[in-house]
Design an enzyme around this catalytic site. Structure first.
Site, PDB file in Angstrom:
ATOM      1  N   ASP A  62       0.866  -1.181   0.000  1.00  0.00           N
ATOM      2  CA  ASP A  62       0.000   0.000   0.000  1.00  0.00           C
ATOM      3  C   ASP A  62       0.901   1.229   0.000  1.00  0.00           C
ATOM      4  OD1 ASP A  62      -2.637  -1.137   0.108  1.00  0.00           O
ATOM      5  OD2 ASP A  62      -2.254  -1.695   2.186  1.00  0.00           O
ATOM      6  N   ARG A  70       4.059   2.900   2.877  1.00  0.00           N
ATOM      7  CA  ARG A  70       4.807   1.926   3.689  1.00  0.00           C
ATOM      8  C   ARG A  70       6.321   2.075   3.551  1.00  0.00           C
ATOM      9  NH1 ARG A  70       0.134   1.555   6.150  1.00  0.00           N
ATOM     10  NH2 ARG A  70      -1.357   0.123   5.190  1.00  0.00           N
ATOM     11  N   ARG A 135      -7.186  10.534   1.539  1.00  0.00           N
ATOM     12  CA  ARG A 135      -6.729   9.473   0.633  1.00  0.00           C
ATOM     13  C   ARG A 135      -7.494   9.556  -0.689  1.00  0.00           C
ATOM     14  NH1 ARG A 135      -7.693   4.033   3.757  1.00  0.00           N
ATOM     15  NH2 ARG A 135      -6.604   3.116   1.962  1.00  0.00           N
ATOM     16  N   LYS A 165      -9.898   0.979  -5.498  1.00  0.00           N
ATOM     17  CA  LYS A 165     -10.522   0.607  -4.228  1.00  0.00           C
ATOM     18  C   LYS A 165     -11.275   1.812  -3.660  1.00  0.00           C
ATOM     19  CE  LYS A 165      -6.193   1.362  -1.627  1.00  0.00           C
ATOM     20  NZ  LYS A 165      -5.061   0.739  -0.926  1.00  0.00           N
ATOM     21  N   HIS A 166     -12.299   1.606  -2.843  1.00  0.00           N
ATOM     22  CA  HIS A 166     -12.841   0.361  -2.290  1.00  0.00           C
ATOM     23  C   HIS A 166     -14.271   0.229  -2.817  1.00  0.00           C
ATOM     24  CE1 HIS A 166      -9.777   1.904   0.521  1.00  0.00           C
ATOM     25  NE2 HIS A 166      -9.475   0.646   0.718  1.00  0.00           N
ATOM     26  N   HIS A 178     -11.587  -1.210   9.391  1.00  0.00           N
ATOM     27  CA  HIS A 178     -10.512  -1.920  10.076  1.00  0.00           C
ATOM     28  C   HIS A 178     -10.946  -2.359  11.477  1.00  0.00           C
ATOM     29  CE1 HIS A 178      -8.209   0.323   7.015  1.00  0.00           C
ATOM     30  NE2 HIS A 178      -7.354  -0.683   7.090  1.00  0.00           N
ATOM     31  N   ASP A 250     -10.430  -7.249   0.332  1.00  0.00           N
ATOM     32  CA  ASP A 250      -9.675  -6.439   1.280  1.00  0.00           C
ATOM     33  C   ASP A 250      -9.230  -7.397   2.390  1.00  0.00           C
ATOM     34  OD1 ASP A 250      -8.453  -4.277   2.468  1.00  0.00           O
ATOM     35  OD2 ASP A 250     -10.236  -3.017   2.524  1.00  0.00           O
TER      36      ASP A 250
END
Length: 336
Positions: A62, A70, A135, A165-166, A178, A250
């Protein structure tokens, strides 16, 4: 390529990692910040992953920019996609240049260390969701379409496949999937006419190589979370929208996936609903349980889709500074 995408704990492979990577059900691996120390280290890690995998393996990360990046040390710090519009002072032509440059820069840097894809772009609308927020490219669907299209053009120009996504849109629910199971209770017209519009337009334009569904329930359509719903994945995405690329679940360890049951039930339900690759992350015991107990298989129809996601770009990290697209993208984005 097997249907399971999992992860490893460290910056190098353990004996258990090597054994798991060789399992025929494992076809993908996703890297996180904990797996990254330096570009040279992560390039060595991806080379080892490919050595110990049985056949081809799809390596993902990601790397969206903003708060979802990351790899940082030695990589360009990419702005959040929602900041590009402001950076361009609302001038669409300049914002499109910035979006394309972002896609190019992410693709070049990620592929230079042996990673096939970044799970990007986000096609969600910047509405009330805190976990989406900046985002997303914008709060208006048409502007999301234009900016995401430019970002994808940037990725494609370097040789990276994109993952939208998503699906069909996570931006209009407050809860974070999450840690909770969001339920979007709006009517069909609003969901289809606003949130799903970027997916519809870009899939119609044949720009989208892969899709990641949201862990969200939309009761106006179905009582299942999208990644477990044949209505959403087969009837709507493949049938009505004509999408023929990869469907990634996901992460099935997210709280939003818990409505189906345990990890075995989640992976079985996701594959039955139409997912080509099943993400089981941040829980090694769950990944082993799925490998040993889940009634899932290597699906023939998924193979050509997954093969197309593999990187064909031979660029090495040490060559980046000589590549004009890398130089120009950094200049456009004001990255020192």
């Amino acid at each position: 390529m097997g249907p399971i995408m999992l992860d490893v704990d460290g910056t190098s492979l353990t004996a258990e990692d090597k054994e798991i990577l060789a399992h025929p059900l494992v076809g993908g691996l996703i890297l996180f910040s904990r797996n990254f120390h330096s570009p040279e280290q992560v390039a060595a890690l991806t080379a080892d992953i490919r050595e110990y995998a049985q056949g081809d393996i799809l390596i993902a990360v990601d790397q969206e920019g903003g708060r979802v990046q990351r790899f940082k040390n030695g990589f360009s710090i990419i702005p959040a996609m929602g900041k590009l519009w402001q950076q361009a002072d609302g001038a669409m032509a300049q914002a499109l240049q910035l979006a394309k440059a972002s896609g190019q820069l992410i693709a070049l840097e990620v592929m230079s260390v042996g990673v096939d894809i970044s799970f990007a772009p986000v096609l969600d609308i910047n509405d009330i969701s805190d976990v989406i927020g900046d985002r997303a490219f914008h709060a208006e669907p048409d502007k999301v379409c234009l900016l995401a299209n430019a970002f994808i053009d940037g990725m494609h120009s370097i040789g990276m496949k994109c993952t939208a996504k998503h699906f069909p849109g996570h931006g209009s629910v407050k809860e974070d999937s999450h840690i909770a199971l969001p339920v979007d209770r709006r009517d069909k017209a609003e969901i289809l006419g606003i949130d799903m519009e970027p997916f519809r337009q870009l899939i119609s334009a044949k720009q989208v190589n892969a899709v990641m569904p949201a862990h969200v329930i939309y009761p106006a359509f179905d009582d299942k979370s999208v990644g477990f719903s044949r209505f959403w994945l087969e009837d709507m995405l493949r049938g009505q929208l004509g999408f023929d690329g990869v469907i990634f679940s996901d992460d099935l360890s997210m709280a939003g996936a818990g409505s189906i049951g345990g990890f075995v039930e989640r992976t079985e339900a996701a594959q039955q609903a139409g997912c080509d690759m099943l993400l089981v992350c941040n829980n090694r015991a769950a990944a082993i349980e799925v490998i040993e107990q889940a009634n899932i298989s290597v699906l023939p129809q998924s193979q050509p889709r997954l093969q197309k996601m593999l990187s064909k770009n031979p660029v090495q990290y040490g060559q980046l500074t000589q590549i004009k697209e890398w130089q120009q993208a950094r200049q456009l984005l004001n990255i020192a």
